[in-house]
Design a protein around this motif. Sequence first.
Motif, short mmCIF file in Angstrom:
data_model
loop_
_atom_site.label_atom_id
_atom_site.label_comp_id
_atom_site.label_asym_id
_atom_site.label_seq_id
_atom_site.Cartn_x
_atom_site.Cartn_y
_atom_site.Cartn_z
N ASP A 65 40.67 29.38 32.97
CA ASP A 65 40.40 30.10 34.22
C ASP A 65 40.81 29.25 35.42
OD1 ASP A 65 39.43 32.30 32.94
OD2 ASP A 65 37.32 31.82 33.23
N GLY A 69 43.81 31.32 36.18
CA GLY A 69 43.10 32.49 36.68
C GLY A 69 43.07 33.62 35.68
N ASP A 70 43.28 34.84 36.18
CA ASP A 70 43.22 36.03 35.33
C ASP A 70 44.53 36.32 34.58
OD1 ASP A 70 40.61 36.52 36.11
OD2 ASP A 70 41.23 37.73 37.84
N ALA A 71 45.54 35.47 34.77
CA ALA A 71 46.84 35.75 34.12
C ALA A 71 47.35 34.51 33.38
CB ALA A 71 47.85 36.20 35.17
N GLU A 164 40.15 28.88 40.61
CA GLU A 164 38.93 29.65 40.84
C GLU A 164 37.68 28.83 40.56
OE1 GLU A 164 36.92 33.10 38.23
OE2 GLU A 164 38.81 33.70 39.16
N THR A 423 32.73 38.27 34.89
CA THR A 423 33.61 37.16 35.25
C THR A 423 32.99 36.35 36.38
OG1 THR A 423 34.81 38.45 36.92
CG2 THR A 423 35.66 38.50 34.65
N SER A 425 34.62 35.55 39.11
CA SER A 425 35.02 36.14 40.38
C SER A 425 34.13 37.32 40.76
CB SER A 425 36.49 36.60 40.29
OG SER A 425 36.67 37.54 39.24
N GLN A 426 33.50 37.95 39.80
CA GLN A 426 32.57 39.04 40.08
C GLN A 426 31.25 38.51 40.61
OE1 GLN A 426 30.99 41.10 36.65
NE2 GLN A 426 31.06 43.09 37.67
N ARG A 549 38.40 44.20 25.07
CA ARG A 549 38.88 43.16 25.99
C ARG A 549 39.50 41.97 25.26
NH1 ARG A 549 34.17 44.82 29.11
NH2 ARG A 549 34.91 45.68 31.10
#
Length: 641
Positions: A65, A69-71, A164, A423, A425-426, A549
């Motif tokens: 992460d 990150g998310d990718a 992040e 996550t 970020s949430q 997921r």
Amino acid sequence: MKWNRHSHFSTSRIRGPCVKYGVLGSFDVTLGTCNITPTAPRLRQILALLVVQSGRTVTLAELVDEMWGDAPPISAQSTLQTYIYKLRKSLEASGLESAEVLRTRPNGYALQVPDDCIDLRLFDRAVAEGRRVLPEAPDKALEHLKEGLDLWRGPALTDVSTGEVLAAHTARLHADHLSALELKIEADLKLGNHRTVIPELTSLSTAHPLHEGFHSLLMHALHCSGRRSEALQVYNRLRRDLVEELGLEPSPLLQRAQQAILSGEPQLDAGSSLEAPVQQPRAAIALRRGPTVVRPAQLPPDPGPLVGRGSLMESAVRVAERVETAEENVAVLLLNGMPGVGKSALAARIAHAVRDRFSGGQLYADLRGSRSRPTSPDDALTGFLHAAGIPEPYPQSLDEKSSLFRSWAVERDILLLLDDALTHSQVDPLLLGGMHSFTIITSRVNLYNLPNAVTFEINSLSPAESFQLLAKTVGRKRAERERESLELIAEMCGHLPLALRCAGARLAALHDVPIGRFAEQMYRDNRRLDQLQGADVSIRDRYLSTYDRLGSRERAVLRLLTLLRQREFTTATLIGLLGCTEAVAESALSNLVEHHFLRTVPSSSGETVYSFHELSRAFCRERMESELSAPPARESLADAS
């Protein structure tokens, strides 16, 4: 002790001078007079994260992460292992035993460094001691706080590229720095040093134009120095900025401080300010937390006593007490566990048990992390601002909305419950910055990098507890009459609270059907999960949301593992079954443990042993049968390796 990156520390764990790690400014790693800071940006980033969380396991997921990150790329796992290898070589080139300093854990890595060798740990220790002695010995508190603040050489990790995860830590360090500055100035004010702190407070208020704490302290210092008109100008300037920037009036505490100044309380003039008694009415500086205008109460209903969770309840209450007394810098309780283990019920029970400790109110958000469309942090913040009584319009950007929420909460002791988080970020924009607030989070994903968090891993019930839970539903006499059948049902439910409640409800409805017949039907039915669902509850759906997921590789591994006769297996088992590399096998198994489809079991051999939970195996067997038309898993894994 003042931080000196070239000074030597002797410890029982490390012979000779220890490596010094500095994060409160530029990132510095030194051994004696030699600077051994990695020059490669990625290695600096990884090592900085390990230092900030020294002594704790930084998981593979957390590292991925941070870096991508998310990718993340397909090769993220192998690339990360390469970086760790290079980092070890860098440490060894400096004469260190990298295996002792950077230790491999089952699902990540941990940096083992004495606290005295990290400036961050020295800062935390000094501030905690200063906070502890401030009420009774402000002079001693001032010494400790100055000692801690002297360790700062600039913004934390100023020369490290942060992702992040590290960004969340640096934001927390920035907040801790400001909090320490407030405490130091409060100690000065307690000692009567009103005039001497005015220049520093003026500078801080200018640098942080919306920080109510610095402005209230400046108002108090000016007023106690006989400069009442200037104190009122500070209030008027802050009020103008708050209204223009955020559409907010100053907090009730600041408004009371203004009224105290207007009414001349305390009665001080320029000639008597330094001789004024230390114990003054606190309304003038708004340091004491007072009653709030709006006290939200959003907690879900109290589920009542929970079978088998008594010790967890006691531990959680002790954590909340540590927050209230500020004995430790704990702000978050994370309840982590597999689907259906009872995290939400336990969180609600804990929240009701400790809610009276948080007079500012309680806020709740269902983040719906297990649903197809999770709740966005923007929507959650909008709900919180409404509950707080803050009038619209709200800022458009997420950062500004989060700042508005934290500004409202900073002087209040809030209990925040975030259920079903997905996550970092949430969650990060919703976390509170006040010293006395407390957040309870539930998640089926390991959110290891939450700042100031204590994590409780929630497990299934014991056989005795499972029987007790079923007996409460079906009736004690009926349960004792067919005890063996009920114990078999509990075993087939994997001792999972939600599954047990579903089975108990079905048995209660079929009160004329023998329990043994229901147990036999569950045992023989290949669609066992059909028996464990109701009008609004489905064990299958809980697993499916997490399964969807997963990557295609992990889904293929799960389906094939259900074909094994043995219930326990190792990495070597998977390699032999699929012909993939060890790195691919370990990565897939680690991800499946992370998402609670597999679990590790004790082993005397030292090798990591894995197994299915009873219901996760039943679910994955269903998926295997329904996805036979999918491409063979062997091919997808061979490609990945």
